[in-house]
Each structure stands twice: as structure tokens, then as C-alpha cells.
Design a protein around this motif. Structure first.
Motif, PDB file in Angstrom:
ATOM      1  N   ALA A 113     -20.956 -57.541  -4.767  1.00  0.00           N
ATOM      2  CA  ALA A 113     -19.965 -57.375  -3.700  1.00  0.00           C
ATOM      3  C   ALA A 113     -20.526 -57.842  -2.363  1.00  0.00           C
ATOM      4  CB  ALA A 113     -19.535 -55.913  -3.614  1.00  0.00           C
ATOM      5  N   ILE A 114     -21.781 -57.523  -2.095  1.00  0.00           N
ATOM      6  CA  ILE A 114     -22.418 -57.977  -0.857  1.00  0.00           C
ATOM      7  C   ILE A 114     -22.484 -59.499  -0.820  1.00  0.00           C
ATOM      8  CG2 ILE A 114     -24.570 -57.962   0.474  1.00  0.00           C
ATOM      9  CD1 ILE A 114     -25.068 -55.139  -0.636  1.00  0.00           C
ATOM     10  N   ALA A 115     -22.774 -60.095  -1.973  1.00  0.00           N
ATOM     11  CA  ALA A 115     -22.906 -61.560  -2.041  1.00  0.00           C
ATOM     12  C   ALA A 115     -21.603 -62.271  -1.715  1.00  0.00           C
ATOM     13  CB  ALA A 115     -23.390 -61.968  -3.431  1.00  0.00           C
ATOM     14  N   ARG A 116     -20.482 -61.588  -1.895  1.00  0.00           N
ATOM     15  CA  ARG A 116     -19.187 -62.205  -1.630  1.00  0.00           C
ATOM     16  C   ARG A 116     -18.769 -62.096  -0.164  1.00  0.00           C
ATOM     17  NH1 ARG A 116     -18.057 -59.605  -6.581  1.00  0.00           N
ATOM     18  NH2 ARG A 116     -16.998 -57.885  -5.495  1.00  0.00           N
ATOM     19  N   LEU A 117     -19.561 -61.438   0.654  1.00  0.00           N
ATOM     20  CA  LEU A 117     -19.214 -61.333   2.068  1.00  0.00           C
ATOM     21  C   LEU A 117     -19.248 -62.716   2.710  1.00  0.00           C
ATOM     22  CD1 LEU A 117     -21.208 -58.129   3.099  1.00  0.00           C
ATOM     23  CD2 LEU A 117     -18.779 -58.331   2.534  1.00  0.00           C
ATOM     24  N   PRO A 118     -18.404 -62.951   3.708  1.00  0.00           N
ATOM     25  CA  PRO A 118     -18.328 -64.284   4.323  1.00  0.00           C
ATOM     26  C   PRO A 118     -19.616 -64.652   5.042  1.00  0.00           C
ATOM     27  CG  PRO A 118     -17.068 -62.685   5.602  1.00  0.00           C
ATOM     28  CD  PRO A 118     -17.468 -61.995   4.334  1.00  0.00           C
ATOM     29  N   ARG A 119     -19.848 -65.951   5.160  1.00  0.00           N
ATOM     30  CA  ARG A 119     -21.063 -66.444   5.798  1.00  0.00           C
ATOM     31  C   ARG A 119     -21.091 -66.166   7.297  1.00  0.00           C
ATOM     32  NH1 ARG A 119     -25.848 -67.907   3.205  1.00  0.00           N
ATOM     33  NH2 ARG A 119     -25.249 -68.118   1.018  1.00  0.00           N
ATOM     34  N   VAL A 142     -18.551 -47.883   0.243  1.00  0.00           N
ATOM     35  CA  VAL A 142     -17.719 -47.400   1.349  1.00  0.00           C
ATOM     36  C   VAL A 142     -18.509 -47.456   2.650  1.00  0.00           C
ATOM     37  CG1 VAL A 142     -16.472 -45.421   2.300  1.00  0.00           C
ATOM     38  CG2 VAL A 142     -16.277 -45.964  -0.138  1.00  0.00           C
ATOM     39  N   GLU A 143     -19.793 -47.099   2.615  1.00  0.00           N
ATOM     40  CA  GLU A 143     -20.636 -47.204   3.811  1.00  0.00           C
ATOM     41  C   GLU A 143     -20.659 -48.632   4.337  1.00  0.00           C
ATOM     42  OE1 GLU A 143     -23.885 -43.643   2.868  1.00  0.00           O
ATOM     43  OE2 GLU A 143     -24.443 -45.740   2.689  1.00  0.00           O
ATOM     44  N   ILE A 144     -20.741 -49.588   3.413  1.00  0.00           N
ATOM     45  CA  ILE A 144     -20.734 -50.991   3.830  1.00  0.00           C
ATOM     46  C   ILE A 144     -19.372 -51.364   4.408  1.00  0.00           C
ATOM     47  CG2 ILE A 144     -20.889 -53.376   2.981  1.00  0.00           C
ATOM     48  CD1 ILE A 144     -23.019 -52.351   0.997  1.00  0.00           C
ATOM     49  N   ALA A 145     -18.297 -50.852   3.815  1.00  0.00           N
ATOM     50  CA  ALA A 145     -16.953 -51.103   4.364  1.00  0.00           C
ATOM     51  C   ALA A 145     -16.839 -50.555   5.779  1.00  0.00           C
ATOM     52  CB  ALA A 145     -15.889 -50.477   3.459  1.00  0.00           C
ATOM     53  N   LEU A 146     -17.395 -49.371   6.020  1.00  0.00           N
ATOM     54  CA  LEU A 146     -17.372 -48.795   7.363  1.00  0.00           C
ATOM     55  C   LEU A 146     -18.165 -49.667   8.336  1.00  0.00           C
ATOM     56  CD1 LEU A 146     -17.884 -44.989   6.579  1.00  0.00           C
ATOM     57  CD2 LEU A 146     -15.748 -46.206   6.987  1.00  0.00           C
ATOM     58  N   ALA A 147     -19.294 -50.184   7.863  1.00  0.00           N
ATOM     59  CA  ALA A 147     -20.084 -51.073   8.714  1.00  0.00           C
ATOM     60  C   ALA A 147     -19.322 -52.357   9.007  1.00  0.00           C
ATOM     61  CB  ALA A 147     -21.422 -51.393   8.041  1.00  0.00           C
ATOM     62  N   LEU A 148     -18.656 -52.915   7.997  1.00  0.00           N
ATOM     63  CA  LEU A 148     -17.894 -54.148   8.198  1.00  0.00           C
ATOM     64  C   LEU A 148     -16.707 -53.934   9.130  1.00  0.00           C
ATOM     65  CD1 LEU A 148     -17.879 -55.613   4.574  1.00  0.00           C
ATOM     66  CD2 LEU A 148     -19.179 -56.443   6.540  1.00  0.00           C
ATOM     67  N   ALA A 149     -16.221 -52.706   9.208  1.00  0.00           N
ATOM     68  CA  ALA A 149     -15.104 -52.411  10.105  1.00  0.00           C
ATOM     69  C   ALA A 149     -15.487 -52.608  11.568  1.00  0.00           C
ATOM     70  CB  ALA A 149     -14.603 -50.988   9.876  1.00  0.00           C
ATOM     71  N   THR A 150     -16.771 -52.620  11.877  1.00  0.00           N
ATOM     72  CA  THR A 150     -17.213 -52.886  13.250  1.00  0.00           C
ATOM     73  C   THR A 150     -17.205 -54.374  13.566  1.00  0.00           C
ATOM     74  OG1 THR A 150     -19.593 -53.106  12.729  1.00  0.00           O
ATOM     75  CG2 THR A 150     -18.734 -50.868  13.088  1.00  0.00           C
ATOM     76  N   ARG A 151     -16.877 -55.208  12.571  1.00  0.00           N
ATOM     77  CA  ARG A 151     -16.884 -56.668  12.689  1.00  0.00           C
ATOM     78  C   ARG A 151     -18.265 -57.190  13.100  1.00  0.00           C
ATOM     79  NH1 ARG A 151     -11.009 -57.870  15.613  1.00  0.00           N
ATOM     80  NH2 ARG A 151      -9.727 -57.294  13.807  1.00  0.00           N
ATOM     81  N   PRO A 152     -19.273 -56.911  12.281  1.00  0.00           N
ATOM     82  CA  PRO A 152     -20.633 -57.316  12.642  1.00  0.00           C
ATOM     83  C   PRO A 152     -20.857 -58.806  12.484  1.00  0.00           C
ATOM     84  CG  PRO A 152     -20.622 -56.435  10.426  1.00  0.00           C
ATOM     85  CD  PRO A 152     -19.231 -56.238  10.968  1.00  0.00           C
ATOM     86  N   MET A 192      -7.374 -52.261   4.175  1.00  0.00           N
ATOM     87  CA  MET A 192      -7.182 -52.620   2.773  1.00  0.00           C
ATOM     88  C   MET A 192      -7.827 -53.951   2.445  1.00  0.00           C
ATOM     89  SD  MET A 192      -5.814 -50.300   0.916  1.00  0.00           S
ATOM     90  CE  MET A 192      -5.468 -51.341  -0.518  1.00  0.00           C
ATOM     91  N   ALA A 193      -7.810 -54.882   3.399  1.00  0.00           N
ATOM     92  CA  ALA A 193      -8.463 -56.172   3.170  1.00  0.00           C
ATOM     93  C   ALA A 193      -9.973 -55.994   3.007  1.00  0.00           C
ATOM     94  CB  ALA A 193      -8.155 -57.116   4.330  1.00  0.00           C
ATOM     95  N   LEU A 194     -10.556 -55.099   3.806  1.00  0.00           N
ATOM     96  CA  LEU A 194     -11.986 -54.808   3.667  1.00  0.00           C
ATOM     97  C   LEU A 194     -12.280 -54.177   2.307  1.00  0.00           C
ATOM     98  CD1 LEU A 194     -12.973 -53.369   7.172  1.00  0.00           C
ATOM     99  CD2 LEU A 194     -13.743 -55.508   6.144  1.00  0.00           C
ATOM    100  N   LEU A 195     -11.436 -53.248   1.902  1.00  0.00           N
ATOM    101  CA  LEU A 195     -11.640 -52.602   0.611  1.00  0.00           C
ATOM    102  C   LEU A 195     -11.510 -53.604  -0.533  1.00  0.00           C
ATOM    103  CD1 LEU A 195      -9.744 -49.214   1.134  1.00  0.00           C
ATOM    104  CD2 LEU A 195     -12.198 -49.687   1.324  1.00  0.00           C
ATOM    105  N   ALA A 196     -10.565 -54.513  -0.426  1.00  0.00           N
ATOM    106  CA  ALA A 196     -10.389 -55.530  -1.462  1.00  0.00           C
ATOM    107  C   ALA A 196     -11.615 -56.428  -1.560  1.00  0.00           C
ATOM    108  CB  ALA A 196      -9.142 -56.361  -1.167  1.00  0.00           C
ATOM    109  N   ARG A 197     -12.213 -56.731  -0.414  1.00  0.00           N
ATOM    110  CA  ARG A 197     -13.407 -57.577  -0.390  1.00  0.00           C
ATOM    111  C   ARG A 197     -14.561 -56.945  -1.159  1.00  0.00           C
ATOM    112  NH1 ARG A 197     -15.055 -59.292   5.490  1.00  0.00           N
ATOM    113  NH2 ARG A 197     -13.101 -60.460   5.268  1.00  0.00           N
ATOM    114  N   LEU A 198     -14.557 -55.607  -1.208  1.00  0.00           N
ATOM    115  CA  LEU A 198     -15.636 -54.877  -1.870  1.00  0.00           C
ATOM    116  C   LEU A 198     -15.177 -54.243  -3.194  1.00  0.00           C
ATOM    117  CD1 LEU A 198     -17.096 -53.152   1.309  1.00  0.00           C
ATOM    118  CD2 LEU A 198     -18.112 -55.052   0.044  1.00  0.00           C
TER     119      LEU A 198
END
Length: 253
Positions: free
Chosen positions: A189-195, A156-166, A129-135
Motif C-alpha cells: 500500500a505504501i508503494a502505491r503512494l504517488p511520487r 489508518v495512521e498512514i491515512a491520517l498522516a496523508l491527510a496533512t498532504r505531506p 474516502m479517496a485516501l482510504l481507497a488508496r490504502l
């Protein structure tokens, strides 16, 4: 500045055809780096070499200080090098939340039991849910992925990718096929991803590239033409010539 990913002399050829030739690039940790070029420039081949989908004919790939040239794709993902293309089919019968939870279970090596125990894994649900909220997908958590608009499916594809903790996220034309308004929302949404996540992306929409990228590499004919900031690339007459030539060719066709 710490280097997240780099290549040395990366080359890929098929017989006499050279798709990538002697590419040596560095991508700084936390970078928002675009890879652009006309059709046939070798951009996707380069991404395929980074991810291990293709083996290079020559050259090396380094993830941080580690030489990963010989690692298969799944081991690169485990190291933290993830590509949206690697998750090329959404789980149409699952909800968005279930899909992301499944990706987390896969990361943790629990994919064989997830369907029997999913209701008990509150920590996994909270992470999903935290990943989904981020996007901005939390309102869609209980919707089937097949019912989503295409732009949200790409999220959702990006959320799945982020779930791997890249540590490094590679995006191959994330806005392809998405209406303009949705593509802007996608990149916001991509721009808000952490550094902590370094982003390298291929994109043909120059408006999105110059809005989002902090550094741009231009490939032409499988080779690096130039690299610089968006201002430097926008003012480079060689880059203008490359894209003007492609536009004129398209209009003539």
C-alpha cells in the motif's frame, strides 16, 4: 534532481553521549529511502531531529531550500513534513472515515466545529474516502478503529498522516509488531503512494527494505557508514559485518 529534504552536520549529544554525529544527507524528491542500522545506531534520534521533536546540538535541517532547523513540530507539519509517530493514538471511538475526516478538518483549521458539521462536508468525506481507497481501507470506512487488526490500524495512521498532504512522509518502523503477511500488504500500500510524496522509513525487516527501498543509508554508532542502492548495500562487506555481528550477539545472549 530536486532535493526534498537534507541535513548538514546534524549532531545530537547528551553530555558525553553522542547519538548522532555530523550527519549530512540528501533525500531526493519522490525518493523511497530506507534508514537502517543495528540497535542503538541513532536512527530514531535522526528522525526526531528531522521532525523537530528534538533540537540538534549542531547542524541544520533543510526542507527544500528552506532552513527549518528552528521550526517547531506543528509548523513543520504545515510545511509538509509529516511523521506517523506524530499521530500516535488512533481515535478509538470513531470510525475509520470519521478519523480521517477529523485529520482533514484539523489541517484546514476547522477542528473546533467538525463534530457539529461533519454531515454537511461532502468534499471532506470524498477526500477522506479517496485516501482510504488508496490504502485499500474503503471497506473498513464505517468500522471503529479499535476493532481493526493491528496491521490495518497502522494503515489508518498512514491515512491520517496523508491527510496533512505531506511532501515528505517519515515512517518509523511501520511494520513493527505486524505479522509477515500483513507487513507485506502494508508496504504494498505504501508503494502505491504517488511520487509527489517522498518517503523516508526506518525498518528492521531487511526483506521489506530490499523489496521497497530504492536507496538505503546505513547508520552505525550515530554516524553514516555508507549509502547506496539496495544492490550496493547488499554487497557491502561492512554492512554484512555489522548485521552479522548483531545477530551473533543476539544468539549468544
Amino acid at each position: 534532481m530536486t532535493t526534498a529534504l537534507r541535513t548538514e552536520g546534524l549532531t545530537r549529544r547528551w553530555g558525553p553521549f553522542v547519538a548522532n554525529s555530523d550527519i549530512s544527507l540528501r533525500f531526493a524528491a519522490g525518493a523511497r529511502h530506507a534508514l537502517i542500522g543495528p540497535n542503538g545506531a541513532g536512527k530514531t534520534t535522526f528522525i526526531n531531529l528531522l521532525t523537530g521533536y528534538l533540537a540538534p546540538s549542531a547542524g541544520r535541517v533543510y526542507f527544500g531550500d528552506d532552513d527549518i532547523t528552528g521550526l517547531p513540530q506543528h509548523r513543520r507539519v504545515k510545511r509538509g513534513l509529516t511523521r506517523t509517530f506524530q499521530i500516535n493514538t488512533l481515535f478509538a471511538g470513531l470510525t475509520v472515515l470519521e478519523s480521517v475526516m477529523l485529520a482533514i478538518f484539523e489541517r484546514e483549521g476547522m477542528h473546533r466545529i467538525w463534530f457539529r458539521t461533519v454531515a454537511r462536508h461532502h468534499a471532506v468525506a470524498d477526500e477522506a474516502m479517496a485516501l482510504l481507497a488508496r490504502l485499500n481501507l474503503e471497506r473498513d470506512a464505517d468500522r471503529r478503529t479499535a476493532s481493526l487488526a493491528y496491521g490495518k490500524q497502522r494503515l489508518v495512521e498512514i491515512a491520517l498522516a496523508l491527510a496533512t498532504r505531506p511532501a515528505v512522509l517519515l515512517l518509523d518502523e511501520p511494520a513493527a509488531g505486524i505479522p509477515s503477511a500483513e507487513s507485506v500488504e502494508l508496504f504494498d500500500a505504501i508503494a502505491r503512494l504517488p511520487r509527489e510524496v517522498t518517503i523516508l522509513f526506518i525498518e528492521h525487516d531487511m526483506g521489506l527494505v530490499f523489496r521497497f527501498a530504492e536507496r538505503i543509508t546505513v547508520l552505525v554508532g550515530g554516524k553514516v557508514l555508507t549509502e547506496g542502492t539496495p544492490a550496493e548495500i547488499g554487497a557491502d562487506p561492512r554492512v554484512k559485518e555489522v548485521y552479522l555481528g548483531e545477530a551473533e550477539h543476539a544468539s549468544a545472549a
